[in-house]
Design a protein around this motif. Structure first.
Motif, PDB file in Angstrom:
ATOM      1  N   ALA A  71       0.822  -1.206   0.000  1.00 58.38           N
ATOM      2  CA  ALA A  71       0.000   0.000   0.000  1.00 58.38           C
ATOM      3  C   ALA A  71       0.859   1.260   0.000  1.00 58.38           C
ATOM      4  O   ALA A  71       0.453   2.299  -0.531  1.00 58.38           O
ATOM      5  CB  ALA A  71      -0.935   0.000   1.212  1.00 58.38           C
ATOM      6  N   LEU A  72       2.063   1.180   0.569  1.00 53.23           N
ATOM      7  CA  LEU A  72       2.978   2.326   0.602  1.00 53.23           C
ATOM      8  C   LEU A  72       3.773   2.458  -0.689  1.00 53.23           C
ATOM      9  O   LEU A  72       4.506   3.433  -0.871  1.00 53.23           O
ATOM     10  CB  LEU A  72       3.946   2.185   1.774  1.00 53.23           C
ATOM     11  N   GLY A  73       3.656   1.483  -1.586  1.00 53.16           N
ATOM     12  CA  GLY A  73       4.403   1.523  -2.841  1.00 53.16           C
ATOM     13  C   GLY A  73       5.818   1.013  -2.714  1.00 53.16           C
ATOM     14  O   GLY A  73       6.642   1.257  -3.605  1.00 53.16           O
ATOM     15  N   SER A  74       6.125   0.272  -1.633  1.00 51.30           N
ATOM     16  CA  SER A  74       7.469  -0.281  -1.433  1.00 51.30           C
ATOM     17  C   SER A  74       7.369  -1.758  -1.089  1.00 51.30           C
ATOM     18  O   SER A  74       7.701  -2.177   0.028  1.00 51.30           O
ATOM     19  CB  SER A  74       8.193   0.465  -0.308  1.00 51.30           C
ATOM     20  N   PRO A  75       6.865  -2.573  -2.025  1.00 51.57           N
ATOM     21  CA  PRO A  75       6.669  -3.993  -1.709  1.00 51.57           C
ATOM     22  C   PRO A  75       7.991  -4.707  -1.469  1.00 51.57           C
ATOM     23  O   PRO A  75       9.023  -4.365  -2.059  1.00 51.57           O
ATOM     24  CB  PRO A  75       5.961  -4.537  -2.960  1.00 51.57           C
ATOM     25  N   ALA A  76       7.949  -5.681  -0.577  1.00 51.26           N
ATOM     26  CA  ALA A  76       9.137  -6.480  -0.288  1.00 51.26           C
ATOM     27  C   ALA A  76       9.381  -7.457  -1.421  1.00 51.26           C
ATOM     28  O   ALA A  76       8.433  -7.974  -2.032  1.00 51.26           O
ATOM     29  CB  ALA A  76       8.953  -7.224   1.034  1.00 51.26           C
ATOM     30  N   THR A  77      10.662  -7.717  -1.698  1.00 55.99           N
ATOM     31  CA  THR A  77      11.009  -8.633  -2.790  1.00 55.99           C
ATOM     32  C   THR A  77      11.746  -9.864  -2.299  1.00 55.99           C
ATOM     33  O   THR A  77      12.184 -10.665  -3.107  1.00 55.99           O
ATOM     34  CB  THR A  77      11.896  -7.910  -3.828  1.00 55.99           C
ATOM     35  N   ALA A 324      14.995  -9.468   6.020  1.00 55.12           N
ATOM     36  CA  ALA A 324      14.168  -9.996   7.105  1.00 55.12           C
ATOM     37  C   ALA A 324      12.866  -9.253   7.343  1.00 55.12           C
ATOM     38  O   ALA A 324      12.008  -9.771   8.037  1.00 55.12           O
ATOM     39  CB  ALA A 324      14.971 -10.004   8.410  1.00 55.12           C
ATOM     40  N   CYS A 325      12.683  -8.059   6.781  1.00 53.18           N
ATOM     41  CA  CYS A 325      11.493  -7.267   7.105  1.00 53.18           C
ATOM     42  C   CYS A 325      10.808  -6.779   5.837  1.00 53.18           C
ATOM     43  O   CYS A 325      11.465  -6.275   4.912  1.00 53.18           O
ATOM     44  CB  CYS A 325      11.866  -6.076   7.995  1.00 53.18           C
ATOM     45  N   GLU A 326       9.486  -6.888   5.828  1.00 56.72           N
ATOM     46  CA  GLU A 326       8.709  -6.476   4.657  1.00 56.72           C
ATOM     47  C   GLU A 326       8.728  -4.967   4.439  1.00 56.72           C
ATOM     48  O   GLU A 326       8.506  -4.503   3.322  1.00 56.72           O
ATOM     49  CB  GLU A 326       7.255  -6.950   4.809  1.00 56.72           C
ATOM     50  N   LEU A 327       8.975  -4.202   5.478  1.00 56.35           N
ATOM     51  CA  LEU A 327       8.969  -2.740   5.365  1.00 56.35           C
ATOM     52  C   LEU A 327      10.361  -2.162   5.135  1.00 56.35           C
ATOM     53  O   LEU A 327      10.541  -0.942   5.205  1.00 56.35           O
ATOM     54  CB  LEU A 327       8.366  -2.123   6.634  1.00 56.35           C
ATOM     55  N   ALA A 328      11.340  -3.006   4.844  1.00 57.40           N
ATOM     56  CA  ALA A 328      12.725  -2.540   4.760  1.00 57.40           C
ATOM     57  C   ALA A 328      12.916  -1.488   3.674  1.00 57.40           C
ATOM     58  O   ALA A 328      13.645  -0.508   3.874  1.00 57.40           O
ATOM     59  CB  ALA A 328      13.649  -3.731   4.508  1.00 57.40           C
ATOM     60  N   PHE A 329      12.274  -1.646   2.522  1.00 55.47           N
ATOM     61  CA  PHE A 329      12.472  -0.685   1.436  1.00 55.47           C
ATOM     62  C   PHE A 329      11.897   0.681   1.796  1.00 55.47           C
ATOM     63  O   PHE A 329      12.484   1.718   1.481  1.00 55.47           O
ATOM     64  CB  PHE A 329      11.844  -1.208   0.139  1.00 55.47           C
TER      65      PHE A 329
END
Length: 409
Positions: A71-77, A324-329
């Motif tokens: 939703a923030l436009g920074s999906p985890a890869t 390790a974290c989905e919000l890292a980007f």
């Protein structure tokens, strides 16, 4: 028993009805959103970055960080590919074949002392109890019963994918290790089966460390169970790590001491009780609810509002978060925009002391700011002088480098 937020330091004054931690976390998550259950990977990642209030709060509230990142436009890869997932399951099935005898033999071969003096188990010496039950509560109860019976029986027993329960910040977390082996002496060993290779008896240190932190979570969940289900039962501080040998499909194993990971994880999980304080310090009305559309997937809440809500919780970004974290980007982009030294890594951040931005680091190195008696400032200026000396033409007087020439990454 969970205490009310308004009885804790920093709680909002003026509330008459007590608000429990669980209710407050539900408000942060969204009133109609089911909490995302915590697993061992999430708890191990928390232990790896204990200073991140953002992750502690979001995991404690059961927020879906992957959906929030999208939703923030920074999906985890990051994540495991489908091929690796299938290969891992096939390798695990091979390790546990023959009624678990080969797996227990691998463990026995690596034991030391009196445990190794006992004869290796034969084909009929390993018992695998049935752990089937309805619902997570039923499976955890069945696991506890199987552990009690196996400890009392005094024989090798392999529990295949038992289910363990752990209370995390007032919320039950259900954990499923690959296996737990009960020894004839009543001790228990956690088994981690991974698909990365073990070459010449050693594996990638970062991957082994991640596996050890995950195994430490399982061991912590077993410790109170050992005290309840059987007298004399103990959880060993060494876990059995099983991996493919030299890129083949033949299993190899090593005992990994997890005492350090146990201490770190125990301390971090204890700090999760401070989630109430983190939540109480948030501005009124803060929420991470995505306000999903009727399809249950499309967020209707503006990304700017979500970013503002996240900014109210202090992160502790480090490059290691990318694995390790989905919000890292999202956190990395914010740290870069702010010029934070966190983007340089935890080691550099610790060495720089009170210098928290790259701008302040460059100013200190150029002699434009900073206390000369500060060890970090003195080291930066010494490094800048050495760099200028190394770059000066042969025979020329060294000239201090300009700020723009100093490295910032």
């Amino acid at each position: 028993m969970t205490r009310s937020l308004d009885s804790r330091p920093g709680a909002r004054p003026g509330t008459t009805a007590p608000t429990t931690l669980r209710q407050r976390l539900a408000e942060l998550r969204g009133p109609s959103v089911a909490p995302l259950p915590l697993d061992a990977r999430a708890l191990a990642a928390l232990a790896a970055n204990p200073g991140c209030h953002r992750r502690a709060l979001l995991d404690g509230a059961g927020v879906d960080k992957a959906a929030l990142a999208r939703a923030l436009g920074s999906p985890a890869t990051f994540g495991q590919s489908q091929f690796a997932f299938v290969r891992g399951h096939a390798f695990e099935a091979r390790v546990k074949a023959d009624g678990g005898t080969e797996l227990v033999r691998l463990l026995h071969a690596r034991l030391a002392g009196a445990a190794a003096a006992a004869p290796p188990p034969g084909p009929d010496d390993v018992r695998i109890p049935d752990l089937t039950a309805a619902g997570p509560e039923g499976r955890t109860a069945r696991t506890a019963l199987a552990l009690r019976e196996a400890t009392a029986a005094g024989r090798w027993t392999l529990l295949d994918h038992p289910l363990l329960a752990m209370d995390v910040a007032g919320t039950p977390a259900y954990l499923e290790p690959d296996a737990v082996v009960v020894h004839p002496d009543g001790s228990w060993t956690v088994v981690e089966i991974k698909s990365f290779a073990m070459v010449d008896g050693s594996a990638d240190a970062a991957k082994v460390g991640a596996a050890a932190r995950q195994a430490a979570v399982y061991a912590l969940a077993l410790e109170p169970l050992a005290g309840r289900v059987a007298s004399g039962a103990t959880v060993r501080h060494e876990v059995l790590l099983v991996c493919p040998k030299d890129f083949s499909n033949v299993p190899d194993a090593a005992l990994v001491d997890i005492r350090k990971q146990l201490a770190t994880t125990r301390r971090q999980l204890g700090r999760l009780t401070g989630v109430a304080d983190i939540a109480a310090a948030l501005p009124e009305g803060t929420s991470f609810d995505l306000c999903l559309a009727d399809d249950g997937r499309t967020p209707r809440r503006p990304s700017g509002e979500l970013a503002e809500a996240l900014d109210a919780v202090a992160p502790a970004y480090a490059p290691e978060c990318l694995a390790a974290c989905e919000l890292a980007f999202h956190c990395r982009a914010r740290a870069r925009a702010e010029g934070s030294v966190q983007t340089l890594g935890r080691g550099a951040r610790a060495e720089l002391g009170g210098l928290t931005t790259i701008e302040s680091v460059l100013a200190a190195a150029a002699g434009e700011a900073g206390d000369p008696d500060d060890p970090a400032v003195a080291a930066l200026r010494r490094a800048a002088a050495l760099r200028a000396e190394a770059l000066a033409p042969c025979g020329a007087e060294p000239v201090p480098a300009a700020r723009k020439e100093l490295p910032c990454h």
